[in-house]
Design an enzyme around this catalytic site. Structure first.
Site, PDB file in Angstrom:
ATOM      1  N   LYS A 113       0.810  -1.227   0.067  1.00 37.93           N
ATOM      2  CA  LYS A 113      -0.068   0.206  -0.070  1.00 37.93           C
ATOM      3  C   LYS A 113       0.929   1.190   0.031  1.00 37.93           C
ATOM      4  O   LYS A 113       2.037   1.270   0.652  1.00 37.93           O
ATOM      5  CB  LYS A 113      -0.891  -0.092   1.344  1.00 37.93           C
ATOM      6  CG  LYS A 113      -1.999   0.989   1.410  1.00 37.93           C
ATOM      7  CD  LYS A 113      -2.604   0.583   2.780  1.00 37.93           C
ATOM      8  CE  LYS A 113      -3.999   1.538   3.225  1.00 37.93           C
ATOM      9  NZ  LYS A 113      -4.778   1.257   4.264  1.00 37.93           N
ATOM     10  N   SER A 125      -9.604  -1.549   7.165  1.00 31.31           N
ATOM     11  CA  SER A 125      -9.171  -1.188   5.991  1.00 31.31           C
ATOM     12  C   SER A 125      -8.255  -2.435   5.229  1.00 31.31           C
ATOM     13  O   SER A 125      -8.154  -2.394   4.030  1.00 31.31           O
ATOM     14  CB  SER A 125      -8.060  -0.089   6.067  1.00 31.31           C
ATOM     15  OG  SER A 125      -8.830   1.149   5.922  1.00 31.31           O
ATOM     16  N   SER A 131      -9.416   1.165   3.292  1.00 34.80           N
ATOM     17  CA  SER A 131      -8.710   1.971   2.320  1.00 34.80           C
ATOM     18  C   SER A 131      -7.517   0.996   1.702  1.00 34.80           C
ATOM     19  O   SER A 131      -6.986   1.802   0.773  1.00 34.80           O
ATOM     20  CB  SER A 131      -7.895   2.786   3.483  1.00 34.80           C
ATOM     21  OG  SER A 131      -7.251   2.288   4.268  1.00 34.80           O
TER      22      SER A 131
HETATM   23  N1  GLN Z   1     -13.095   2.894   6.928  1.00 38.78           N
HETATM   24  C1  GLN Z   1     -12.310   2.967   8.258  1.00 38.78           C
HETATM   25  C2  GLN Z   1     -12.101   4.809   8.231  1.00 38.78           C
HETATM   26  O1  GLN Z   1     -12.415   5.337   7.355  1.00 38.78           O
HETATM   27  C3  GLN Z   1     -11.191   2.464   8.292  1.00 38.78           C
HETATM   28  C4  GLN Z   1      -9.850   2.888   7.739  1.00 38.78           C
HETATM   29  C5  GLN Z   1      -8.562   2.094   7.990  1.00 38.78           C
HETATM   30  O2  GLN Z   1      -8.815   1.184   8.675  1.00 38.78           O
HETATM   31  N2  GLN Z   1      -7.509   2.830   7.672  1.00 38.78           N
HETATM   32  O3  GLN Z   1     -11.566   5.211   9.330  1.00 38.78           O
END
Ligand code: GLN
Length: 455
Positions: free
Chosen positions: A64, A163, A139
């Site tokens: 990532k 994520s 994400s």
């Molecule tokens: N969707 C969650 C958020 O927007 C998780 C994001 C993540 O784990 N980086 O906070």
């Protein structure tokens, strides 16, 4: 899908050339922000010339783009870091490369990992591997899609509130969020320090197990790391499994519930004891998460001031306008929303009512988990309430977007290991994942259980 052994029995150059050509063939999905072609090919030649081979010799992987890889761009999918070159190497990447793995590129994400669809990327969204009109999830959307399209056998992601698990579920791959502190976060762009975890997305459970085994352990550069506790289990045993009642309500899509139920029935069929359990505090988890995480985000993003590194507004006329213009141009709307939310809940007069209160409720949630783990080895439920939604469907409504995190944030707030395991597809062919959650440091047990289901 090629298993790891086929990669290990193929020359590194061939593996890398294949991965690079697959990446190019699938460009339309926009899973990747950067390909390290030359570097990857020269590393492949080096590995092919070596006699002593590592445990991942010649295996290509993707990270990532919030992992720092020395001398290469690390954008966190933001304008803020669009021209940033990483000065150090993330420990996780370093450890994998020491075993012969070859990083071939950097995957798309929601900017600074804020989001659940990869639509918040400053460079455009990633598309779902199965249906290009749908989101990849996020994400770590680019990482999940790279694995689902079989560009690489595994990719690294970060999971702060889901994520890794959510995009794994949306694209039909395995997603592993280890215990908080299991893997060093050195060299990874921080989101929320009390829940940020590094993990793996892969096409088989076995691959994730090996990658985690290599990455786990104490790192002097990250004082939150735990001593290495991870020891893969060679065989599984009958387990006591609790189905989280609050995760199986009618708020969850009926096909998602059905797939979860099928997975549960198969567990029972293999001799495990399965009972319904209750986690009443889970209904507050999303509210707690969206207070605690923005608070930490607002503080972690304070370092992007246009002075030390990242985007700098060259037309600023004062120190205040330098901060203001640089941050305004460097951050996406979702980043700004979190900074404002976080600053608000931390501000004097509101701290007790929001941040402190959220931390108290978080403790109650942790206590409930602990009480369940006194009697159960593993908790189970869906990962996300729905299969992958349409691109654009939730972009105008942040609350709808946040609701997708309702079943992933509890394990994050408690620092527990949690996996997303493919559990089939809906009638229209969209992947559905099932979530396995364990007590801290029970990562190996969860993986063993998941592996058994794959056989
Ligand atoms: N969707 C969650 C958020 O927007 C998780 C994001 C993540 O784990 N980086 O906070």
């Amino acid at each position: 899908m090629a298993g790891l052994s086929s990669y290990l029995h193929t020359p590194a150059r061939e593996n890398v050339e294949r991965a690079l050509s697959q990446a190019k063939e699938h460009e339309a999905f926009h899973a990747l922000l950067h390909l390290s072609e030359e570097k990857a090919l020269s590393r492949a030649d080096l590995i092919d010339s070596q006699e002593k081979k590592g445990r991942l010799a010649g295996v290509p992987f993707i990270v990532k783009d919030n992992f720092l890889t020395i001398g290469e761009p690390t954008t966190a999918a933001s304008e803020m870091l669009a021209s940033f070159q990483a000065p150090v190497m993330a420990t996780a990447v370093e450890k994998l490369e020491a075993e012969g793995a070859i990083c071939i590129g950097k995957a798309n994400l929601d900017a600074f990992a804020h989001g659940g669809s990869t639509e918040n990327s400053a460079f455009g969204p990633t598309k779902n591997a199965v249906d290009q009109t749908r989101v990849a999830g996020g994400s770590s959307g680019g990482s999940a899609v790279s694995v689902a399209l079989d560009i690489v056998p595994f990719a690294l992601g970060t999971d702060t509130g889901g994520s890794i698990r959510q995009p794994a579920s949306f694209n039909g791959v395995v997603g592993v969020k280890p215990t908080y502190g299991a893997v060093s976060r050195y060299g990874v762009v921080a989101m929320a320090s009390s829940t940020d975890v590094i993990g793996v997305l892969s096409n088989t459970v076995e691959t994730s197990e090996l990658v985690l085994d290599i990455m786990a352990g104490r790192d002097a550069k990250d004082m939150t790391t735990l001593p290495d506790f991870f020891e893969p289990l060679s065989e599984s045993a009958p387990r006591k499994i609790g189905v989280i009642k609050e995760f199986m309500t009618s708020d969850v899509d009926s096909e998602v519930r059905q797939k979860t139920q099928d997975y549960i029935d198969a567990l029972r069929g293999r001799g495990h004891t399965v009972e319904e359990v209750s986690l009443p505090m889970s209904k507050y988890a999303l509210a707690v998460y969206y207070v605690v995480v923005p608070a930490e985000v607002s503080s972690n993003l304070g370092r992007y001031d246009g002075i030390r590194y990242g985007l700098r507004a060259s037309d600023a006329t004062s120190i205040a306008s330098l901060y203001g213009l640089s941050r305004d141009r460097g951050f996406m709307p979702e980043n700004k929303r979190r900074i404002m939310l976080g600053s608000y809940v931390l501000s004097s007069g509101f701290f007790d009512a929001y941040y402190l209160q959220a931390q108290k409720v978080r403790t109650l949630l942790i206590n409930e988990f602990n009480a369940l783990f006194a009697s159960y080895d593993v908790l189970i439920g869906p990962v996300v309430p729905t299969p992958a939604f349409k691109l654009g469907e939730n972009t105008d409504n942040p609350i709808h977007m946040y609701l997708s995190d309702v079943m992933t944030v509890p394990a994050s707030l408690a620092g527990l290991p949690a996996l997303s395991v493919p559990a089939g597809t809906t009638d229209s062919g969209l992947p559905v994942g099932v979530q396995l959650i364990g007590q801290r440091q029970s990562d190996a047990l969860l993986l063993a259980l998941a592996k058994e289901g794959e056989a």
